[in-house]
Design a protein around this motif. Sequence first.
Motif, PDB file in Angstrom:
ATOM      1  N   PRO A   1     -37.352   3.942 -17.350  1.00  0.00           N
ATOM      2  CA  PRO A   1     -36.758   3.001 -18.324  1.00  0.00           C
ATOM      3  C   PRO A   1     -36.539   1.596 -17.750  1.00  0.00           C
ATOM      4  O   PRO A   1     -36.784   0.604 -18.433  1.00  0.00           O
ATOM      5  CB  PRO A   1     -35.421   3.656 -18.695  1.00  0.00           C
ATOM      6  CG  PRO A   1     -35.613   5.097 -18.411  1.00  0.00           C
ATOM      7  CD  PRO A   1     -36.530   5.161 -17.236  1.00  0.00           C
ATOM      8  N   ALA A   2     -36.113   1.513 -16.503  1.00  0.00           N
ATOM      9  CA  ALA A   2     -35.920   0.195 -15.891  1.00  0.00           C
ATOM     10  C   ALA A   2     -37.258  -0.518 -15.720  1.00  0.00           C
ATOM     11  O   ALA A   2     -37.346  -1.733 -15.935  1.00  0.00           O
ATOM     12  CB  ALA A   2     -35.219   0.334 -14.542  1.00  0.00           C
ATOM     13  N   TRP A   3     -38.289   0.223 -15.327  1.00  0.00           N
ATOM     14  CA  TRP A   3     -39.613  -0.399 -15.193  1.00  0.00           C
ATOM     15  C   TRP A   3     -40.095  -0.915 -16.535  1.00  0.00           C
ATOM     16  O   TRP A   3     -40.664  -1.998 -16.611  1.00  0.00           O
ATOM     17  CB  TRP A   3     -40.617   0.594 -14.634  1.00  0.00           C
ATOM     18  CG  TRP A   3     -40.435   0.913 -13.187  1.00  0.00           C
ATOM     19  CD1 TRP A   3     -39.798   0.161 -12.246  1.00  0.00           C
ATOM     20  CD2 TRP A   3     -40.892   2.081 -12.521  1.00  0.00           C
ATOM     21  NE1 TRP A   3     -39.835   0.803 -11.037  1.00  0.00           N
ATOM     22  CE2 TRP A   3     -40.502   1.983 -11.175  1.00  0.00           C
ATOM     23  CE3 TRP A   3     -41.597   3.208 -12.925  1.00  0.00           C
ATOM     24  CZ2 TRP A   3     -40.799   2.952 -10.244  1.00  0.00           C
ATOM     25  CZ3 TRP A   3     -41.889   4.174 -11.980  1.00  0.00           C
ATOM     26  CH2 TRP A   3     -41.481   4.040 -10.664  1.00  0.00           C
ATOM     27  N   TRP A   4     -39.907  -0.157 -17.597  1.00  0.00           N
ATOM     28  CA  TRP A   4     -40.323  -0.592 -18.926  1.00  0.00           C
ATOM     29  C   TRP A   4     -39.577  -1.863 -19.329  1.00  0.00           C
ATOM     30  O   TRP A   4     -40.155  -2.778 -19.908  1.00  0.00           O
ATOM     31  CB  TRP A   4     -40.107   0.492 -19.958  1.00  0.00           C
ATOM     32  CG  TRP A   4     -41.112   1.609 -19.889  1.00  0.00           C
ATOM     33  CD1 TRP A   4     -42.312   1.592 -19.262  1.00  0.00           C
ATOM     34  CD2 TRP A   4     -40.986   2.894 -20.477  1.00  0.00           C
ATOM     35  NE1 TRP A   4     -42.939   2.801 -19.417  1.00  0.00           N
ATOM     36  CE2 TRP A   4     -42.152   3.623 -20.156  1.00  0.00           C
ATOM     37  CE3 TRP A   4     -40.008   3.525 -21.227  1.00  0.00           C
ATOM     38  CZ2 TRP A   4     -42.362   4.927 -20.574  1.00  0.00           C
ATOM     39  CZ3 TRP A   4     -40.219   4.833 -21.636  1.00  0.00           C
ATOM     40  CH2 TRP A   4     -41.385   5.519 -21.319  1.00  0.00           C
ATOM     41  N   LYS A   5     -38.291  -1.908 -19.036  1.00  0.00           N
ATOM     42  CA  LYS A   5     -37.496  -3.088 -19.393  1.00  0.00           C
ATOM     43  C   LYS A   5     -38.016  -4.314 -18.641  1.00  0.00           C
ATOM     44  O   LYS A   5     -38.222  -5.373 -19.240  1.00  0.00           O
ATOM     45  CB  LYS A   5     -36.032  -2.854 -19.052  1.00  0.00           C
ATOM     46  CG  LYS A   5     -35.161  -4.056 -19.303  1.00  0.00           C
ATOM     47  CD  LYS A   5     -33.745  -3.822 -18.849  1.00  0.00           C
ATOM     48  CE  LYS A   5     -32.934  -5.087 -18.998  1.00  0.00           C
ATOM     49  NZ  LYS A   5     -31.613  -4.934 -18.417  1.00  0.00           N
ATOM     50  N   HIS A   6     -38.246  -4.175 -17.349  1.00  0.00           N
ATOM     51  CA  HIS A   6     -38.745  -5.293 -16.555  1.00  0.00           C
ATOM     52  C   HIS A   6     -40.133  -5.721 -17.022  1.00  0.00           C
ATOM     53  O   HIS A   6     -40.448  -6.910 -17.044  1.00  0.00           O
ATOM     54  CB  HIS A   6     -38.782  -4.932 -15.074  1.00  0.00           C
ATOM     55  CG  HIS A   6     -37.434  -4.873 -14.447  1.00  0.00           C
ATOM     56  ND1 HIS A   6     -36.786  -5.985 -13.985  1.00  0.00           N
ATOM     57  CD2 HIS A   6     -36.600  -3.826 -14.211  1.00  0.00           C
ATOM     58  CE1 HIS A   6     -35.613  -5.637 -13.497  1.00  0.00           C
ATOM     59  NE2 HIS A   6     -35.473  -4.326 -13.623  1.00  0.00           N
ATOM     60  N   ARG A   7     -40.953  -4.764 -17.409  1.00  0.00           N
ATOM     61  CA  ARG A   7     -42.297  -5.083 -17.889  1.00  0.00           C
ATOM     62  C   ARG A   7     -42.230  -5.867 -19.202  1.00  0.00           C
ATOM     63  O   ARG A   7     -42.949  -6.850 -19.391  1.00  0.00           O
ATOM     64  CB  ARG A   7     -43.078  -3.794 -18.075  1.00  0.00           C
ATOM     65  CG  ARG A   7     -44.510  -4.024 -18.436  1.00  0.00           C
ATOM     66  CD  ARG A   7     -45.277  -2.716 -18.384  1.00  0.00           C
ATOM     67  NE  ARG A   7     -46.652  -2.969 -18.742  1.00  0.00           N
ATOM     68  CZ  ARG A   7     -47.337  -2.259 -19.606  1.00  0.00           C
ATOM     69  NH1 ARG A   7     -46.798  -1.224 -20.183  1.00  0.00           N
ATOM     70  NH2 ARG A   7     -48.585  -2.542 -19.886  1.00  0.00           N
ATOM     71  N   ARG A   8     -41.343  -5.411 -20.103  1.00  0.00           N
ATOM     72  CA  ARG A   8     -41.185  -6.118 -21.382  1.00  0.00           C
ATOM     73  C   ARG A   8     -40.715  -7.551 -21.162  1.00  0.00           C
ATOM     74  O   ARG A   8     -41.229  -8.497 -21.765  1.00  0.00           O
ATOM     75  CB  ARG A   8     -40.179  -5.385 -22.272  1.00  0.00           C
ATOM     76  CG  ARG A   8     -40.808  -4.598 -23.377  1.00  0.00           C
ATOM     77  CD  ARG A   8     -39.786  -4.011 -24.310  1.00  0.00           C
ATOM     78  NE  ARG A   8     -39.132  -2.864 -23.664  1.00  0.00           N
ATOM     79  CZ  ARG A   8     -37.832  -2.771 -23.417  1.00  0.00           C
ATOM     80  NH1 ARG A   8     -37.021  -3.722 -23.779  1.00  0.00           N
ATOM     81  NH2 ARG A   8     -37.336  -1.708 -22.824  1.00  0.00           N
TER      82      ARG A   8
END
Length: 100
Positions: free
Chosen positions: A62-69
């Motif tokens: 989830p943190a990776w997805w947030k940073h990617r977004r």
Amino acid sequence: MRIFVWLFRAFIFFALFAFALNNSQEATVRWFFGHEWRAPMVIIVLLAFGCGAALGVLAMVPAWWKHRRVAQRGGDIAPAVSDAPTPTEVQTPSGVRDGL
């Protein structure tokens, strides 16, 4: 410097290999309701490590997805800089002088 890195990697490999050879006896994992699983101890340790690593990666998704977004939008992840005064803007209390 590169030779030291390769020597360190070789040392880690041989240390883990020696660990595997020293722990080749059979171990039992007892589950709930009377179920048990017998396997070499090194396999059990390897599976426990693999499951822990997989759970760690899944916890980070989830943190990776947030940073990617945020990166795709071109935004900044870091919180805004606080409005605290800089050291040159700090005022001294009235009646107090520096150097006296």
